[in-house]
Design a protein around this motif. Structure first.
Motif, PDB file in Angstrom:
ATOM      1  N   SER A   1       6.442  -0.634   3.819  1.00 11.90           N
ATOM      2  CA  SER A   1       7.197  -0.124   2.667  1.00 11.90           C
ATOM      3  C   SER A   1       7.225   1.400   2.556  1.00 11.90           C
ATOM      4  CB  SER A   1       6.614  -0.707   1.371  1.00 11.90           C
ATOM      5  OG  SER A   1       5.256  -0.305   1.202  1.00 11.90           O
ATOM      6  N   GLU A   2       7.094   2.107   3.662  1.00 14.72           N
ATOM      7  CA  GLU A   2       7.180   3.575   3.543  1.00 14.72           C
ATOM      8  C   GLU A   2       8.467   4.017   2.851  1.00 14.72           C
ATOM      9  OE1 GLU A   2       4.696   3.095   7.389  1.00 14.72           O
ATOM     10  OE2 GLU A   2       6.195   1.978   6.270  1.00 14.72           O
ATOM     11  N   THR A   3       9.583   3.345   3.175  1.00 12.71           N
ATOM     12  CA  THR A   3      10.877   3.801   2.632  1.00 12.71           C
ATOM     13  C   THR A   3      11.415   2.859   1.556  1.00 12.71           C
ATOM     14  OG1 THR A   3      12.210   2.543   4.228  1.00 12.71           O
ATOM     15  CG2 THR A   3      11.433   4.726   4.928  1.00 12.71           C
TER      16      THR A   3
ATOM     17  N   MET B   1      12.639   3.922  12.191  1.00 12.41           N
ATOM     18  CA  MET B   1      13.373   3.603  13.409  1.00 12.41           C
ATOM     19  C   MET B   1      12.539   3.863  14.666  1.00 12.41           C
ATOM     20  SD  MET B   1      17.401   4.463  13.771  1.00 12.41           S
ATOM     21  CE  MET B   1      17.263   6.065  14.492  1.00 12.41           C
ATOM     22  N   TRP B   2      11.189   3.911  14.497  1.00 13.03           N
ATOM     23  CA  TRP B   2      10.350   4.250  15.661  1.00 13.03           C
ATOM     24  C   TRP B   2      10.419   3.184  16.739  1.00 13.03           C
ATOM     25  CZ3 TRP B   2       6.615   1.083  17.502  1.00 13.03           C
ATOM     26  CH2 TRP B   2       6.120   0.096  16.625  1.00 13.03           C
ATOM     27  N   ALA B   3      10.744   1.928  16.346  1.00 13.64           N
ATOM     28  CA  ALA B   3      10.864   0.861  17.358  1.00 13.64           C
ATOM     29  C   ALA B   3      12.323   0.628  17.730  1.00 13.64           C
ATOM     30  CB  ALA B   3      10.238  -0.421  16.807  1.00 13.64           C
TER      31      ALA B   3
ATOM     32  N   VAL C   1      10.945  -8.139  14.974  1.00 11.51           N
ATOM     33  CA  VAL C   1      10.751  -8.692  13.625  1.00 11.51           C
ATOM     34  C   VAL C   1      10.143  -7.712  12.625  1.00 11.51           C
ATOM     35  CG1 VAL C   1      10.606 -11.082  14.421  1.00 11.51           C
ATOM     36  CG2 VAL C   1       8.505  -9.687  14.274  1.00 11.51           C
ATOM     37  N   TYR C   2      10.082  -6.405  12.988  1.00 11.91           N
ATOM     38  CA  TYR C   2       9.652  -5.434  11.981  1.00 11.91           C
ATOM     39  C   TYR C   2      10.818  -5.216  11.026  1.00 11.91           C
ATOM     40  CZ  TYR C   2       4.937  -3.821  13.210  1.00 11.91           C
ATOM     41  OH  TYR C   2       3.569  -3.705  13.393  1.00 11.91           O
ATOM     42  N   LEU C   3      10.719  -5.838   9.853  1.00 17.46           N
ATOM     43  CA  LEU C   3      11.843  -5.796   8.911  1.00 17.46           C
ATOM     44  C   LEU C   3      11.962  -4.446   8.218  1.00 17.46           C
ATOM     45  CD1 LEU C   3      11.449  -9.376   7.408  1.00 17.46           C
ATOM     46  CD2 LEU C   3      13.248  -8.567   8.935  1.00 17.46           C
ATOM     47  N   ASP C   4      11.010  -3.547   8.482  1.00 16.70           N
ATOM     48  CA  ASP C   4      11.121  -2.190   7.938  1.00 16.70           C
ATOM     49  C   ASP C   4      11.958  -1.294   8.846  1.00 16.70           C
ATOM     50  OD1 ASP C   4       9.078  -2.280   9.972  1.00 16.70           O
ATOM     51  OD2 ASP C   4       8.534  -0.247   9.369  1.00 16.70           O
ATOM     52  N   GLN C   5      12.313  -1.797  10.023  1.00 16.20           N
ATOM     53  CA  GLN C   5      13.148  -0.999  10.933  1.00 16.20           C
ATOM     54  C   GLN C   5      14.604  -1.060  10.475  1.00 16.20           C
ATOM     55  OE1 GLN C   5      11.526   0.871  13.648  1.00 16.20           O
ATOM     56  NE2 GLN C   5       9.992   0.224  12.161  1.00 16.20           N
TER      57      GLN C   5
ATOM     58  N   GLY D   1      -7.364  -2.956  12.049  1.00 11.95           N
ATOM     59  CA  GLY D   1      -7.759  -2.557  13.396  1.00 11.95           C
ATOM     60  C   GLY D   1      -6.701  -1.765  14.146  1.00 11.95           C
ATOM     61  N   ASP D   2      -5.559  -1.526  13.514  1.00 10.36           N
ATOM     62  CA  ASP D   2      -4.450  -0.852  14.211  1.00 10.36           C
ATOM     63  C   ASP D   2      -4.599   0.657  14.162  1.00 10.36           C
ATOM     64  OD1 ASP D   2      -2.033  -0.253  11.706  1.00 10.36           O
ATOM     65  OD2 ASP D   2      -4.024  -1.114  11.360  1.00 10.36           O
ATOM     66  N   GLU D   3      -4.085   1.313  15.237  1.00  5.72           N
ATOM     67  CA  GLU D   3      -3.873   2.768  15.241  1.00  5.72           C
ATOM     68  C   GLU D   3      -5.105   3.561  14.855  1.00  5.72           C
ATOM     69  OE1 GLU D   3       0.800   3.264  14.426  1.00  5.72           O
ATOM     70  OE2 GLU D   3      -0.382   2.834  12.643  1.00  5.72           O
ATOM     71  N   ALA D   4      -6.240   3.217  15.422  1.00  6.18           N
ATOM     72  CA  ALA D   4      -7.457   4.011  15.172  1.00  6.18           C
ATOM     73  C   ALA D   4      -7.422   5.195  16.134  1.00  6.18           C
ATOM     74  CB  ALA D   4      -8.702   3.159  15.385  1.00  6.18           C
TER      75      ALA D   4
ATOM     76  N   ALA E   1       0.821  -1.226   0.000  1.00  9.77           N
ATOM     77  CA  ALA E   1       0.000   0.000   0.000  1.00  9.77           C
ATOM     78  C   ALA E   1       0.846   1.262   0.000  1.00  9.77           C
ATOM     79  CB  ALA E   1      -0.940   0.001   1.205  1.00  9.77           C
ATOM     80  N   ARG E   2       1.839   1.336   0.865  1.00  9.19           N
ATOM     81  CA  ARG E   2       2.683   2.545   0.910  1.00  9.19           C
ATOM     82  C   ARG E   2       3.442   2.702  -0.387  1.00  9.19           C
ATOM     83  NH1 ARG E   2       2.262   1.341   6.266  1.00  9.19           N
ATOM     84  NH2 ARG E   2       1.027   2.930   7.343  1.00  9.19           N
ATOM     85  N   HIS E   3       4.006   1.623  -0.866  1.00  7.35           N
ATOM     86  CA  HIS E   3       4.541   1.592  -2.228  1.00  7.35           C
ATOM     87  C   HIS E   3       4.048   0.289  -2.861  1.00  7.35           C
ATOM     88  CE1 HIS E   3       7.525   4.642  -0.806  1.00  7.35           C
ATOM     89  NE2 HIS E   3       7.219   5.143  -1.998  1.00  7.35           N
TER      90      HIS E   3
HETATM   91  C1  LIG Z   1       0.488  -2.577  12.880  1.00 12.36           C
HETATM   92  C2  LIG Z   1       1.199  -1.301  12.560  1.00 12.36           C
HETATM   93  N1  LIG Z   1       0.629  -0.172  12.196  1.00 12.36           N
HETATM   94  C3  LIG Z   1       1.657   0.770  11.855  1.00 12.36           C
HETATM   95  C4  LIG Z   1       2.830   0.213  12.687  1.00 12.36           C
HETATM   96  O1  LIG Z   1       2.567  -1.193  12.632  1.00 12.36           O
HETATM   97  O2  LIG Z   1       4.146   0.560  12.204  1.00 12.36           O
HETATM   98  C5  LIG Z   1       4.360   0.453  10.801  1.00 12.36           C
HETATM   99  C6  LIG Z   1       5.758   0.984  10.472  1.00 12.36           C
HETATM  100  O3  LIG Z   1       6.746   0.287  11.204  1.00 12.36           O
HETATM  101  C7  LIG Z   1       3.317   1.281  10.025  1.00 12.36           C
HETATM  102  O4  LIG Z   1       3.584   1.208   8.628  1.00 12.36           O
HETATM  103  C8  LIG Z   1       1.942   0.704  10.344  1.00 12.36           C
HETATM  104  O5  LIG Z   1       0.939   1.444   9.618  1.00 12.36           O
END
Ligand SMILES: CC1=[NH+][C@H]2[C@@H](O1)O[C@H](CO)[C@@H](O)[C@@H]2O
Length: 485
Positions: free
Chosen positions: A423-425, A390-392, A375-379, A296-299, A146-148
């Motif tokens: 995939s933000e970056t 790098m938020w985590a 295990v967030y491979l985007d970190q 359901g995340d981050e509402a 979705a992000r890319h």
């Molecule tokens: C479950 C979840 N919601 C957020 C959070 O993970 O961090 C991701 C980036 O690390 C971000 O893309 C995502 O939208």
């Protein structure tokens, strides 16, 4: 007694290395029951060795034999693998178990087996006796398209990266603020408009329903379950910009940034749930796997009572289409959770487990473990790494390997492990490879092997695997300091 192991990842449940080796030459024969395991092995051998591997003469033993006479105690994915100087025997109770055994045989062969073109041998296989099976049934990786956007070819190449490491779930994050990536009949603007862009601007992109069917078929041929995610009620800007009736915003615009938590469906309108029912119905019909992920995340723009209201209306829609719900851990606060629901634990391991999640675990809800700081491979690999968030915190190779999915939430029924790749970056398949390797094999090991974490041994095995990545054309992997001898 565990002899010097031939650098297998995941580490098998039991392995004894014998003396000597089997060499597969022009006279090698192969027998196997028709199915995906045989297809996988033949494709591998044909491509890299060019050897014919005919069936054995009547009554003669095959050099390589796959059989389904393994004991039922091996379960769905367990197998026995015996290599002597006379031949290789792969036994399982199911074709899926044989498929996992093939991946082990693949790693026993020299790295050149990963070559996309035929190369000379010798095709030497060390003698071993292996009994193996997975610790967890859910061994997944999530790809955020979705992000890319990443097209069918990129997704199939992504699946190819996972197969040798015995993963079996591909979670596709199909919708978010920045893009809606799967065409939905009757709602053309979701892709005509909602797929037009991405983080940082175009190009966007989307899967036609035929594209999605191609991905699902490719995945199924490799014993992957595809788990599609339609993320609601937050992360919905692209959908709302496509169909403003879904929003309480005046004129919701497409979004190309990387903020989260600002969007929210109009969750007191029947039309919102009619939309979701149609979307969930079409996605479910396209998906042979038993799961539908509703996010359901981050509402963060939704009150607790509105979130509860939303979940009480949205969750039953999924069951109405015959699928089991998967959702991010926040859904634990729903007034009631449907049978079989799987909640995906994603917050960093240092945080207190929310009371609602503790209660859900006590009620028997299954967890998929995806702690962001493991295990967030985007970190990022390290502070100065070019790609990633790098938020985590940074997630280095050792940090992604050395943790226990069963130890984070006391009393939890853990279904398994899943590594999300947001995939933000990330914009290219090489970017994906860079974030996957060298962390992915360690996550595979943590998901499959119940053996205690053995960092020195894992480093040794990882270093041996770089030659496999090179042979497979995985050239963009991160040259982590741990890989230096
Ligand atoms: C479950 C979840 N919601 C957020 C959070 O993970 O961090 C991701 C980036 O690390 C971000 O893309 C995502 O939208």
């Amino acid at each position: 007694m565990r002899d010097v192991e031939p650098n297998l990842i995941p580490v098998p449940r039991s392995l004894v290395s014998g003396p000597g080796a089997l060499t597969l030459g022009a006279d090698a024969t192969l027998t196997a029951p028709a199915g995906r395991a045989a297809a996988s092995l033949r494709a591998l051998l044909d491509r890299a060795t060019g050897l014919p591997f005919p069936p054995p003469a009547p009554g003669a033993p095959a050099t390589v034999a796959l059989t389904l006479d393994g004991p039922a105690s091996l379960g769905r994915e367990g197998y026995l693998l015996d290599v002597t100087e006379a031949g290789a025997r792969l036994r399982a109770h199911t074709d899926e178990g044989l498929f996992r055994a093939v991946q082990t045989l693949r790693q026993l062969l020299p790295p050149a087996i990963e070559s996309p073109v035929a190369v000379p041998g010798p095709w030497r296989v060390p003698c071993v006796a292996i009994e193996d099976g997975p610790r967890y049934a859910w061994r997944g990786v999530m790809l955020d398209v979705a992000r890319h956007f990443f097209d069918v070819a990129a997704v199939e190449r992504f699946i190819d990266r996972l197969v040798p490491y015995k993963f079996n779930v591909l979670h596709l994050h199909l919708s978010d603020d920045q893009g809606w990536r799967l065409e939905i009949d009757g709602h053309p603007r979701l892709t005509e408009h909602g797929a037009a862009t991405a983080v940082g601007g175009p190009p966007g992109g989307f899967f036609t329903q035929d594209d999605y069917k191609e991905i699902v078929a490719y995945a199924a041929d490799r014993y992957f379950t595809v788990v599609p995610e339609i993320d609601v009620p937050g992360h919905t800007q692209a959908a709302m910009s496509s169909y403003p009736y879904l929003s309480t915003q005046e004129s919701p615009e497409l979004y190309e940034g990387v903020e989260v938590g600002f969007s929210e469906l109009a969750l007191h309108r029947d039309s919102t749930y009619a939309f979701l029912d149609d979307v969930f119905g079409q996605v479910s019909a396209l998906t042979p796997g038993g799961f539908l992920h509703i996010g359901g995340d981050e509402a963060l723009s939704t009150t607790a009572e509105d979130y509860a209201h939303f979940m009480s209306r949205a969750l039953p829609l999924v069951g109405g289409h015959g699928k089991t719900v998967v959702a991010w851990q926040e859904a634990a606060s729903a007034p009631s959770l449907p049978p079989g629901v799987h909640l995906q634990y994603w917050r960093p391991t240092g945080e207190e487990v929310p009371a609602a999640l503790v209660a859900a675990v006590r009620a028997g809800v299954r967890l998929i473990m995806s702690p962001a700081d493991r295990v967030y491979l985007d970190q990022k690999y390290a502070d100065d790494a070019p790609l990633g968030l790098m938020w985590a915190g940074t997630v280095g190779v050792r940090r992604s390997y050395e943790w226990d999915p069963g130890a984070l939430v006391p009393g939890a029924d853990v279904a398994g492990v899943e590594a999300p790749l947001w995939s933000e970056t990330l914009r290219t398949p090489d970017d994906l490879d860079h974030m996957l390797f060298p962390r992915l094999p360690g996550i595979a090991d943590t998901a499959w092997s119940a053996a205690p974490r053995d960092w020195p041994g894992h480093v040794r095995r990882l270093r041996a695997h770089t030659a496999r990545w090179d042979a497979a054309g995985i050239t963009a992997y991160h040259r982590a300091p741990e890989l230096e001898e």
